[in-house]
Motif scaffolding. Structure first.
Motif, PDB file in Angstrom:
ATOM      1  N   LEU A   1       8.433   4.646 -11.439  1.00 55.07           N
ATOM      2  CA  LEU A   1       8.221   3.645 -10.309  1.00 55.07           C
ATOM      3  C   LEU A   1       9.500   3.326  -9.565  1.00 55.07           C
ATOM      4  N   ARG A   2      10.387   3.110 -10.446  1.00 55.43           N
ATOM      5  CA  ARG A   2      11.835   2.632  -9.846  1.00 55.43           C
ATOM      6  C   ARG A   2      12.218   3.752  -8.680  1.00 55.43           C
ATOM      7  N   LYS A   3      12.068   5.028  -9.002  1.00 54.16           N
ATOM      8  CA  LYS A   3      12.406   6.155  -8.117  1.00 54.16           C
ATOM      9  C   LYS A   3      11.497   6.066  -6.673  1.00 54.16           C
ATOM     10  N   VAL A   4      10.499   5.594  -6.878  1.00 54.18           N
ATOM     11  CA  VAL A   4       9.515   5.521  -5.951  1.00 54.18           C
ATOM     12  C   VAL A   4       9.762   4.408  -5.114  1.00 54.18           C
ATOM     13  N   THR A   5      10.045   3.164  -5.647  1.00 56.69           N
ATOM     14  CA  THR A   5      10.376   1.779  -4.742  1.00 56.69           C
ATOM     15  C   THR A   5      11.684   2.131  -4.138  1.00 56.69           C
TER      16      THR A   5
ATOM     17  N   SER B   1       0.878  -1.228   0.129  1.00 55.72           N
ATOM     18  CA  SER B   1      -0.068  -0.138  -0.100  1.00 55.72           C
ATOM     19  C   SER B   1       0.880   1.415  -0.042  1.00 55.72           C
ATOM     20  N   ARG B   2       2.066   1.149   0.469  1.00 55.21           N
ATOM     21  CA  ARG B   2       2.852   2.422   0.396  1.00 55.21           C
ATOM     22  C   ARG B   2       3.421   2.747  -0.822  1.00 55.21           C
ATOM     23  N   ILE B   3       3.229   1.856  -1.869  1.00 59.09           N
ATOM     24  CA  ILE B   3       3.594   2.250  -3.192  1.00 59.09           C
ATOM     25  C   ILE B   3       2.312   3.207  -3.774  1.00 59.09           C
ATOM     26  N   ASP B   4       1.118   2.751  -3.472  1.00 64.43           N
ATOM     27  CA  ASP B   4      -0.155   3.541  -3.926  1.00 64.43           C
ATOM     28  C   ASP B   4       0.052   4.797  -3.203  1.00 64.43           C
ATOM     29  N   VAL B   5       0.191   5.239  -1.774  1.00 60.69           N
ATOM     30  CA  VAL B   5       0.456   6.162  -1.207  1.00 60.69           C
ATOM     31  C   VAL B   5       1.304   7.333  -1.650  1.00 60.69           C
ATOM     32  N   ALA B   6       2.418   6.658  -2.384  1.00 59.96           N
ATOM     33  CA  ALA B   6       3.550   7.478  -2.885  1.00 59.96           C
ATOM     34  C   ALA B   6       3.177   8.119  -4.360  1.00 59.96           C
ATOM     35  N   VAL B   7       2.613   7.074  -4.853  1.00 61.56           N
ATOM     36  CA  VAL B   7       2.096   7.276  -6.326  1.00 61.56           C
ATOM     37  C   VAL B   7       1.100   8.179  -6.384  1.00 61.56           C
ATOM     38  N   TYR B   8       0.177   8.140  -5.506  1.00 65.87           N
ATOM     39  CA  TYR B   8      -1.005   8.988  -5.143  1.00 65.87           C
ATOM     40  C   TYR B   8      -0.543  10.445  -5.313  1.00 65.87           C
ATOM     41  N   LYS B   9       0.457  10.775  -4.654  1.00 66.85           N
ATOM     42  CA  LYS B   9       0.951  12.219  -4.698  1.00 66.85           C
ATOM     43  C   LYS B   9       1.587  12.588  -5.853  1.00 66.85           C
ATOM     44  N   LEU B  10       2.139  11.702  -6.427  1.00 68.70           N
ATOM     45  CA  LEU B  10       2.781  12.092  -7.817  1.00 68.70           C
ATOM     46  C   LEU B  10       1.835  12.324  -8.738  1.00 68.70           C
ATOM     47  N   ILE B  11       0.737  11.374  -9.014  1.00 68.66           N
ATOM     48  CA  ILE B  11      -0.330  11.594  -9.975  1.00 68.66           C
ATOM     49  C   ILE B  11      -1.312  12.962  -9.520  1.00 68.66           C
ATOM     50  N   GLN B  12      -1.582  12.988  -8.320  1.00 68.08           N
ATOM     51  CA  GLN B  12      -2.121  14.283  -7.862  1.00 68.08           C
ATOM     52  C   GLN B  12      -1.306  15.632  -8.366  1.00 68.08           C
ATOM     53  N   GLU B  13      -0.112  15.659  -8.315  1.00 72.38           N
ATOM     54  CA  GLU B  13       0.853  16.892  -8.838  1.00 72.38           C
ATOM     55  C   GLU B  13       0.626  16.851 -10.294  1.00 72.38           C
ATOM     56  N   LYS B  14       0.673  15.674 -10.991  1.00 72.10           N
ATOM     57  CA  LYS B  14       0.447  15.786 -12.409  1.00 72.10           C
ATOM     58  C   LYS B  14      -0.821  16.186 -13.024  1.00 72.10           C
ATOM     59  N   ILE B  15      -1.962  15.847 -12.132  1.00 75.28           N
ATOM     60  CA  ILE B  15      -3.180  16.399 -12.526  1.00 75.28           C
ATOM     61  C   ILE B  15      -3.170  17.832 -12.197  1.00 75.28           C
ATOM     62  N   GLN B  16      -2.679  18.265 -11.321  1.00 75.83           N
ATOM     63  CA  GLN B  16      -2.691  19.865 -10.946  1.00 75.83           C
ATOM     64  C   GLN B  16      -2.066  20.686 -12.058  1.00 75.83           C
ATOM     65  N   GLN B  17      -0.929  19.864 -12.715  1.00 76.43           N
ATOM     66  CA  GLN B  17       0.061  20.577 -13.506  1.00 76.43           C
ATOM     67  C   GLN B  17      -0.501  20.467 -14.988  1.00 76.43           C
ATOM     68  N   SER B  18      -1.519  19.629 -15.229  1.00 77.57           N
ATOM     69  CA  SER B  18      -1.940  19.367 -16.612  1.00 77.57           C
ATOM     70  C   SER B  18      -2.710  20.110 -17.257  1.00 77.57           C
ATOM     71  N   LYS B  19      -2.929  20.628 -18.217  1.00 73.40           N
ATOM     72  CA  LYS B  19      -3.921  21.471 -18.878  1.00 73.40           C
ATOM     73  C   LYS B  19      -4.966  20.661 -19.682  1.00 73.40           C
ATOM     74  N   SER B  20      -4.673  19.552 -19.814  1.00 71.15           N
ATOM     75  CA  SER B  20      -5.506  18.591 -20.676  1.00 71.15           C
ATOM     76  C   SER B  20      -6.400  17.572 -19.908  1.00 71.15           C
ATOM     77  N   ALA B  21      -7.732  17.820 -20.283  1.00 72.07           N
ATOM     78  CA  ALA B  21      -8.846  17.120 -19.446  1.00 72.07           C
ATOM     79  C   ALA B  21      -8.534  15.565 -19.828  1.00 72.07           C
ATOM     80  N   THR B  22      -8.076  15.066 -21.081  1.00 71.84           N
ATOM     81  CA  THR B  22      -7.784  13.824 -21.367  1.00 71.84           C
ATOM     82  C   THR B  22      -6.794  13.326 -20.408  1.00 71.84           C
TER      83      THR B  22
END
Length: 195
Positions: A156-160, A20-41
């Motif tokens: 993912l390598r950096k995360v793990t 579960s720690r992997i999903d917790v770490a990746v969750y933060k990265l995904i949220q950052e990418k979502i905030q930075q993205s201008k594309s709805a897709t």
């Protein structure tokens, strides 16, 4: 190495994956990418990845495990009594309240694996878990999740690697705390005995 040194090769060991720690770490990265993205897709694609990385990673790791220990190169060691190192799924409680309580248990049941369940997760599994060999199902979907992470430049390598360093530190700190407690207890018992 043990065989070459003439020592018994029958060693029991596990390789721990803190799922579960992997999903917790990746969750933060995904949220950052979502905030930075201008594309709805792109935002929709990233949202689709939330909560899927850890299980996908575990399934991929299991396939590598099988490739290693089912290959002909393993046979000579197996004949001499060597045992495969088994994957151990740890940190299997769900941290995100929006996720299913058994999302790190039901899909990770497989031959020669170990799953450490905290009491609440064990009780949930006893109540409504699925007893089935599920680890090798959904492998194509797992590969797709891992490919999507690469596509969105989530390393993912950096995360793990970071989680491994953090995990080792947590174990060292816990061990040091245990030893300090034992020393303190010993000193107090010796002091009482001297009186």
């Amino acid at each position: 190495t043990r065989v070459e040194e003439g020592r018994p090769p029958a060693v029991e060991s596990v390789a721990s994956f803190f799922v579960s720690r992997i999903d917790v770490a990746v969750y933060k990265l995904i949220q950052e990418k979502i905030q930075q993205s201008k594309s709805a897709t792109e935002k929709d694609q990233l949202l689709e990845l939330l909560g899927k990385t850890a299980v996908a990673n575990a399934k991929a790791a299991y396939l590598l495990y099988k490739k290693t220990y089912m290959s002909p190169s393993w046979d000579p060691l197996k004949k001499k009594g060597a045992r495969p190192q088994r994957p151990l799924w740890a940190s299997t409680s769900t941290k995100n309240p929006h996720y299913a309580d058994l999302m790190y248990v039901d899909p990770l049941i497989g031959v020669n694996t170990v799953n450490t369940l905290p009491p609440a997760t064990l009780n949930a599994f006893l109540d409504h878990g699925t007893v089935a060999d599920t680890l090798e199902s959904g492998v194509d979907k797992a590969r797709e999740v891992l490919e999507q992470l690469k596509f969105h430049k989530i390393d993912l390598r950096k995360v793990t690697d970071a989680l491994e360093v953090e995990g080792v530190k947590l174990f060292v700190d816990a061990y040091d705390k245990l030893l300090a407690g034992l020393r303190s207890k010993k000193e107090s018992m010796l002091a009482v005995a001297k009186k």
